[in-house]
Every structure is written in structure tokens, then in C-alpha cells.
Design a protein around this motif. Structure first.
Motif, PDB file in Angstrom:
ATOM      1  N   ASP A  22       0.822  -1.205   0.000  1.00  0.00           N
ATOM      2  CA  ASP A  22       0.000   0.000   0.000  1.00  0.00           C
ATOM      3  C   ASP A  22       0.862   1.263   0.000  1.00  0.00           C
ATOM      4  OD1 ASP A  22      -2.477  -1.306   0.011  1.00  0.00           O
ATOM      5  OD2 ASP A  22      -2.377  -1.605   2.182  1.00  0.00           O
ATOM      6  N   GLY A  23       2.166   1.098  -0.080  1.00  0.00           N
ATOM      7  CA  GLY A  23       3.079   2.237  -0.073  1.00  0.00           C
ATOM      8  C   GLY A  23       4.467   1.772  -0.450  1.00  0.00           C
ATOM      9  N   GLY A  24       5.420   2.701  -0.359  1.00  0.00           N
ATOM     10  CA  GLY A  24       6.798   2.371  -0.683  1.00  0.00           C
ATOM     11  C   GLY A  24       7.203   2.892  -2.048  1.00  0.00           C
ATOM     12  N   LEU A  25       8.494   2.742  -2.346  1.00  0.00           N
ATOM     13  CA  LEU A  25       9.089   3.220  -3.598  1.00  0.00           C
ATOM     14  C   LEU A  25       9.739   2.055  -4.318  1.00  0.00           C
ATOM     15  CD1 LEU A  25      10.131   5.515  -5.513  1.00  0.00           C
ATOM     16  CD2 LEU A  25      12.118   5.686  -3.988  1.00  0.00           C
ATOM     17  N   LEU A  26       9.490   1.936  -5.616  1.00  0.00           N
ATOM     18  CA  LEU A  26      10.114   0.933  -6.463  1.00  0.00           C
ATOM     19  C   LEU A  26      10.874   1.642  -7.566  1.00  0.00           C
ATOM     20  CD1 LEU A  26      10.399  -2.115  -7.205  1.00  0.00           C
ATOM     21  CD2 LEU A  26       8.427  -1.786  -8.714  1.00  0.00           C
ATOM     22  N   THR A  80       3.843  -4.097 -18.049  1.00  0.00           N
ATOM     23  CA  THR A  80       4.063  -4.536 -16.675  1.00  0.00           C
ATOM     24  C   THR A  80       3.705  -3.433 -15.692  1.00  0.00           C
ATOM     25  OG1 THR A  80       5.836  -6.014 -17.392  1.00  0.00           O
ATOM     26  CG2 THR A  80       5.780  -5.432 -15.065  1.00  0.00           C
ATOM     27  N   LEU A  81       4.135  -2.217 -15.991  1.00  0.00           N
ATOM     28  CA  LEU A  81       3.834  -1.085 -15.100  1.00  0.00           C
ATOM     29  C   LEU A  81       2.335  -0.844 -14.986  1.00  0.00           C
ATOM     30  CD1 LEU A  81       6.608   1.484 -16.103  1.00  0.00           C
ATOM     31  CD2 LEU A  81       6.365   0.341 -13.901  1.00  0.00           C
ATOM     32  N   THR A  89       4.850   3.913  -5.228  1.00  0.00           N
ATOM     33  CA  THR A  89       5.410   4.905  -6.141  1.00  0.00           C
ATOM     34  C   THR A  89       6.523   4.268  -6.970  1.00  0.00           C
ATOM     35  OG1 THR A  89       4.922   6.720  -4.616  1.00  0.00           O
ATOM     36  CG2 THR A  89       6.584   7.132  -6.311  1.00  0.00           C
ATOM     37  N   VAL A  90       6.449   4.403  -8.293  1.00  0.00           N
ATOM     38  CA  VAL A  90       7.446   3.826  -9.187  1.00  0.00           C
ATOM     39  C   VAL A  90       8.286   4.941  -9.803  1.00  0.00           C
ATOM     40  CG1 VAL A  90       7.865   2.422 -11.246  1.00  0.00           C
ATOM     41  CG2 VAL A  90       5.976   1.844  -9.693  1.00  0.00           C
ATOM     42  N   ALA A  91       9.597   4.851  -9.646  1.00  0.00           N
ATOM     43  CA  ALA A  91      10.533   5.780 -10.289  1.00  0.00           C
ATOM     44  C   ALA A  91      11.252   5.021 -11.393  1.00  0.00           C
ATOM     45  CB  ALA A  91      11.534   6.314  -9.270  1.00  0.00           C
ATOM     46  N   ARG A  92      11.248   5.563 -12.619  1.00  0.00           N
ATOM     47  CA  ARG A  92      11.789   4.852 -13.780  1.00  0.00           C
ATOM     48  C   ARG A  92      12.997   5.573 -14.343  1.00  0.00           C
ATOM     49  NH1 ARG A  92      11.621   4.522 -19.350  1.00  0.00           N
ATOM     50  NH2 ARG A  92      10.785   6.635 -19.452  1.00  0.00           N
ATOM     51  N   ARG A 109      25.135  -1.101 -13.663  1.00  0.00           N
ATOM     52  CA  ARG A 109      25.964  -0.320 -12.734  1.00  0.00           C
ATOM     53  C   ARG A 109      25.112   0.295 -11.624  1.00  0.00           C
ATOM     54  NH1 ARG A 109      28.360   0.953 -17.748  1.00  0.00           N
ATOM     55  NH2 ARG A 109      27.161   2.895 -17.922  1.00  0.00           N
ATOM     56  N   LEU A 110      23.927   0.787 -11.971  1.00  0.00           N
ATOM     57  CA  LEU A 110      23.041   1.367 -10.961  1.00  0.00           C
ATOM     58  C   LEU A 110      22.582   0.311  -9.962  1.00  0.00           C
ATOM     59  CD1 LEU A 110      20.868   3.745 -13.177  1.00  0.00           C
ATOM     60  CD2 LEU A 110      22.573   4.428 -11.481  1.00  0.00           C
ATOM     61  N   LEU A 111      22.287  -0.881 -10.452  1.00  0.00           N
ATOM     62  CA  LEU A 111      21.888  -1.966  -9.559  1.00  0.00           C
ATOM     63  C   LEU A 111      23.013  -2.319  -8.600  1.00  0.00           C
ATOM     64  CD1 LEU A 111      20.071  -4.284 -12.104  1.00  0.00           C
ATOM     65  CD2 LEU A 111      19.029  -3.372 -10.029  1.00  0.00           C
ATOM     66  N   ALA A 112      24.219  -2.470  -9.121  1.00  0.00           N
ATOM     67  CA  ALA A 112      25.363  -2.831  -8.283  1.00  0.00           C
ATOM     68  C   ALA A 112      25.647  -1.769  -7.234  1.00  0.00           C
ATOM     69  CB  ALA A 112      26.589  -3.069  -9.158  1.00  0.00           C
ATOM     70  N   ALA A 113      25.339  -0.507  -7.564  1.00  0.00           N
ATOM     71  CA  ALA A 113      25.568   0.595  -6.622  1.00  0.00           C
ATOM     72  C   ALA A 113      24.418   0.775  -5.638  1.00  0.00           C
ATOM     73  CB  ALA A 113      25.783   1.898  -7.401  1.00  0.00           C
ATOM     74  N   GLY A 114      23.338  -0.008  -5.813  1.00  0.00           N
ATOM     75  CA  GLY A 114      22.195   0.107  -4.913  1.00  0.00           C
ATOM     76  C   GLY A 114      21.239   1.220  -5.265  1.00  0.00           C
ATOM     77  N   ASP A 115      21.323   1.732  -6.504  1.00  0.00           N
ATOM     78  CA  ASP A 115      20.478   2.856  -6.903  1.00  0.00           C
ATOM     79  C   ASP A 115      19.249   2.429  -7.708  1.00  0.00           C
ATOM     80  OD1 ASP A 115      22.170   4.707  -5.687  1.00  0.00           O
ATOM     81  OD2 ASP A 115      23.474   4.797  -7.442  1.00  0.00           O
ATOM     82  N   LEU A 116      19.093   1.130  -7.955  1.00  0.00           N
ATOM     83  CA  LEU A 116      17.900   0.589  -8.600  1.00  0.00           C
ATOM     84  C   LEU A 116      17.469  -0.666  -7.848  1.00  0.00           C
ATOM     85  CD1 LEU A 116      18.351   0.662 -12.510  1.00  0.00           C
ATOM     86  CD2 LEU A 116      16.793   2.048 -11.137  1.00  0.00           C
ATOM     87  N   ASP A 117      16.170  -0.977  -7.930  1.00  0.00           N
ATOM     88  CA  ASP A 117      15.662  -2.203  -7.328  1.00  0.00           C
ATOM     89  C   ASP A 117      15.558  -3.332  -8.351  1.00  0.00           C
ATOM     90  OD1 ASP A 117      15.143  -1.062  -4.690  1.00  0.00           O
ATOM     91  OD2 ASP A 117      13.571   0.079  -5.696  1.00  0.00           O
ATOM     92  N   VAL A 118      15.202  -3.004  -9.566  1.00  0.00           N
ATOM     93  CA  VAL A 118      15.072  -4.017 -10.621  1.00  0.00           C
ATOM     94  C   VAL A 118      15.245  -3.331 -11.968  1.00  0.00           C
ATOM     95  CG1 VAL A 118      12.553  -3.759 -10.687  1.00  0.00           C
ATOM     96  CG2 VAL A 118      13.594  -5.862 -11.546  1.00  0.00           C
ATOM     97  N   ALA A 119      15.835  -4.045 -12.921  1.00  0.00           N
ATOM     98  CA  ALA A 119      16.011  -3.496 -14.264  1.00  0.00           C
ATOM     99  C   ALA A 119      15.826  -4.599 -15.280  1.00  0.00           C
ATOM    100  CB  ALA A 119      17.391  -2.860 -14.423  1.00  0.00           C
ATOM    101  N   VAL A 120      15.284  -4.221 -16.440  1.00  0.00           N
ATOM    102  CA  VAL A 120      15.181  -5.147 -17.565  1.00  0.00           C
ATOM    103  C   VAL A 120      16.415  -4.923 -18.434  1.00  0.00           C
ATOM    104  CG1 VAL A 120      13.806  -5.906 -19.529  1.00  0.00           C
ATOM    105  CG2 VAL A 120      12.670  -5.028 -17.475  1.00  0.00           C
ATOM    106  N   VAL A 121      17.217  -5.961 -18.612  1.00  0.00           N
ATOM    107  CA  VAL A 121      18.480  -5.846 -19.342  1.00  0.00           C
ATOM    108  C   VAL A 121      18.573  -6.972 -20.364  1.00  0.00           C
ATOM    109  CG1 VAL A 121      19.640  -4.757 -17.382  1.00  0.00           C
ATOM    110  CG2 VAL A 121      19.769  -7.239 -17.666  1.00  0.00           C
ATOM    111  N   SER A 122      19.490  -6.800 -21.317  1.00  0.00           N
ATOM    112  CA  SER A 122      19.715  -7.832 -22.328  1.00  0.00           C
ATOM    113  C   SER A 122      21.130  -8.367 -22.213  1.00  0.00           C
ATOM    114  CB  SER A 122      19.501  -7.253 -23.731  1.00  0.00           C
ATOM    115  OG  SER A 122      20.598  -6.437 -24.093  1.00  0.00           O
ATOM    116  N   ASP A 123      21.365  -9.516 -22.847  1.00  0.00           N
ATOM    117  CA  ASP A 123      22.703 -10.105 -22.773  1.00  0.00           C
ATOM    118  C   ASP A 123      23.676  -9.432 -23.729  1.00  0.00           C
ATOM    119  OD1 ASP A 123      22.247 -13.105 -24.824  1.00  0.00           O
ATOM    120  OD2 ASP A 123      21.702 -11.028 -25.159  1.00  0.00           O
TER     121      ASP A 123
END
Length: 303
Positions: A91-95, A111-112, A123-126, A136-150
Motif C-alpha cells: 500500500d506504499g513504498g518506492l520501487l 508490466t507497469l 510509487t514507481v521511479a523509472r 551499474r546502478l543496480l550494483a551501486a544500490g540505486d535501482l531495485d530491478v532493471a530489464v536488461v539484455s545479454d
């Protein structure tokens, strides 16, 4: 699950009721348990908070000094519990979400949209950009989830990959092109074509597998935006590779031909999360919705 109370909440209840016995009944504890909790708070603070009287208790001067501070602690705890409950119940929080460009064409927005319908309080920040940036953002803790390709070509230290789908490739051709309508087109058939690509180095693009096999496309125009690439193709300035995730948004004045997977293998698409960190309830729910949307898109592409 029984409700637990902080030492300050127990202190306030005793102060309001002027009785250990009444406070215990209101809080669901025994009288001796309430007495021990108050004694623990007094020991921690090094003061006596209540005068024990033959009938009930009364605040000491130290107790009266503590009273407004205890009320502030109680209120902050209530706010914290409400926010934590909102996180738990979605019911709250930031993604914080990121995705590469063609994932933004269908996979991420669908999906959104579904996630927002189910969990409007989150609240979703994209962020947008190439997969390497998001890793790099994920490894630094600045994202929760990302869609990436190989095709990112980045080290995955600090990230965990969750496979979503394997994406076929198309060649976008001008309307009326001699190969329009072909199925499982071999790129050797396009050896004399002019190409629109995202880099002067084809090994840095979706063309990398076929370049590794010896095919060298003649890149006439370098265009990084995939929508702009379609404009160049529609104008007859060349052909380009187009990922299947972007196929639903193709212009009406170009046509698509499937590329033989031996030339350009299907591209793996993943959801990436920070390695070793417990996902929030919102992250877990978003991952589940990403998988569901990916299954829908895969079925649509296969059909």
C-alpha cells in the motif's frame, strides 16, 4: 500475532491509568510483566519514574519530564509501523525500475500498467538507458530491478539475473523491398544492402553474432534511436535489425522479415536485481508481473 509494545508505550499507559494493574489489563500483560518493564526503563534512564503508592502509582518529577518525550516516541513508532505495514501490504513504498529502450516499447509499460492497477499505493521511479548503465546502478544500490539484455557486455558482479524471454530478431525493410515477406531471412541475402545501425562498429550492436561469423554490413547511417531507425528505413535509406519487443510499434510504411536464428540468435532478456539483498515486497511483486507479461509477449510472438 499478539501486539507488542515498547517500554515508552507501557510507561504512557501506566501514567494514564495511574495503575500497573489497569495498564496490564489494557495492554494484555500481567501486572508483574508491566512492573518489570517499567523497572527496566527506570534502570535504563537511571531515574525513578513512578512513586509506588498503596493504591496505584503517581508520576515523579522525572516521570513528568519524560512524559512529552515518550509521547513523541510513541507517535513516531506508530508512524513507522504504519509505513512498514504499507510496505508489507504493497500500500506504499518506492520501487526504482530501469529498462533498455526496446523493453520500454511493450514489456515495461504493460508490466507497469498491470502493477499500478494491482498496487496503486506504490510509487514507481523509472530510469531509461542502455543495459550497462542499469547494471551499474543496480550494483551501486540505486535501482531495485532493471530489464536488461545479454548484449550489455558488462560484468555482472553485484547483480542477479532472472530470465524473462528469448527475443527473436527481424530485419526492417522498406515497403516493396524485394525480400519483403521472407521468413527466416539469411543475412547473406542482404550483403549488398545499406544498413542503418546504432554504431559504426557493428560488433557493438545487435549485429555482433553475425559479424563474429564473418558478415560485415555496410553501415551508411548511424542512428541510435530505434524509432528514428524506422524513419530511415521507411525513407528507403537502408535496412536495420529490429528486436521483437519493438515489433508491435513498427510503422505501417515498413515491413519486417524474420532473421534466421543461425545468423542472429535470439537475444536473452532478463530482469536484474542487486545480488545478496532481500527484495522488497514491491520488487518481488514486480518481478512476478514482469514474468507474466514476458510470457504473454512470447506467446504473441510465437503466434
Amino acid at each position: 500475532m499478539p501486539t507488542t509494545h515498547s517500554l515508552y508505550e507501557i510507561f504512557l499507559r501506566v501514567a494514564a491509568d495511574r495503575s500497573f494493574t489497569s495498564a496490564a489489563a489494557a495492554l494484555g500483560y500481567t501486572q508483574s510483566a508491566v512492573s518489570r518493564q517499567v523497572q527496566s526503563l527506570e534502570s535504563e534512564l537511571g531515574v525513578t519514574l513512578f512513586d509506588r503508592l498503596p493504591r496505584g502509582v503517581q508520576l515523579t518529577e522525572a516521570g513528568r519530564v519524560l512524559l512529552p518525550h515518550a509521547e513523541a516516541v510513541r507517535d513516531r513508532l506508530a508512524t513507522a509501523r504504519a509505513e512498514l505495514d504499507a510496505l508489507r501490504t504493497l500500500d506504499g513504498g518506492l520501487l526504482r525500475v530501469g529498462a533498455f529502450a526496446t523493453a520500454d516499447a511493450a514489456l515495461l509499460p504493460r508490466t507497469l500498467a498491470a502493477f499500478r492497477t494491482l498496487h496503486p499505493g506504490v510509487t514507481v521511479a523509472r530510469t531509461e538507458g542502455p543495459s550497462g548503465k542499469h547494471l551499474r546502478l543496480l550494483a551501486a544500490g540505486d535501482l531495485d530491478v532493471a530489464v536488461v539484455s545479454d548484449t550489455a557486455g558488462q560484468a555482472l558482479a553485484g547483480c542477479t539475473l532472472h530470465h524473462l524471454l528469448d527475443e527473436p530478431m527481424y530485419v526492417a525493410l522498406p515497403k516493396g523491398h524485394r525480400l519483403a515477406g521472407s521468413r527466416e531471412l539469411r543475412l547473406a541475402e542482404l550483403a549488398d544492402e545499406e544498413w542503418v545501425a546504432g554504431s559504426t562498429r557493428p560488433e557493438d550492436t545487435l549485429m555482433r553474432p553475425v559479424v563474429d561469423a564473418g558478415f560485415r554490413p555496410h553501415t551508411t547511417y548511424v542512428v541510435r534511436d530505434w524509432i528514428a531507425k524506422q524513419g530511415f528505413v521507411a525513407a528507403g535509406l537502408g535496412v536495420t535489425l529490429l528486436p521483437a519487443l519493438a515489433a508491435d510499434s513498427v510503422r505501417a510504411d515498413i515491413t519486417l522479415a524474420t532473421v534466421h536464428p543461425d545468423d542472429v540468435p535470439h537475444r536473452a532478456v532478463y530482469a536484474a536485481t542487486p545480488r545478496g539483498l532481500s527484495p522488497s515486497p514491491a520488487t518481488a511483486a514486480f518481478l512476478a508481473q514482469l514474468r507474466f507479461t514476458a510470457e504473454e509477449l512470447t506467446a504473441h510472438t510465437a503466434g
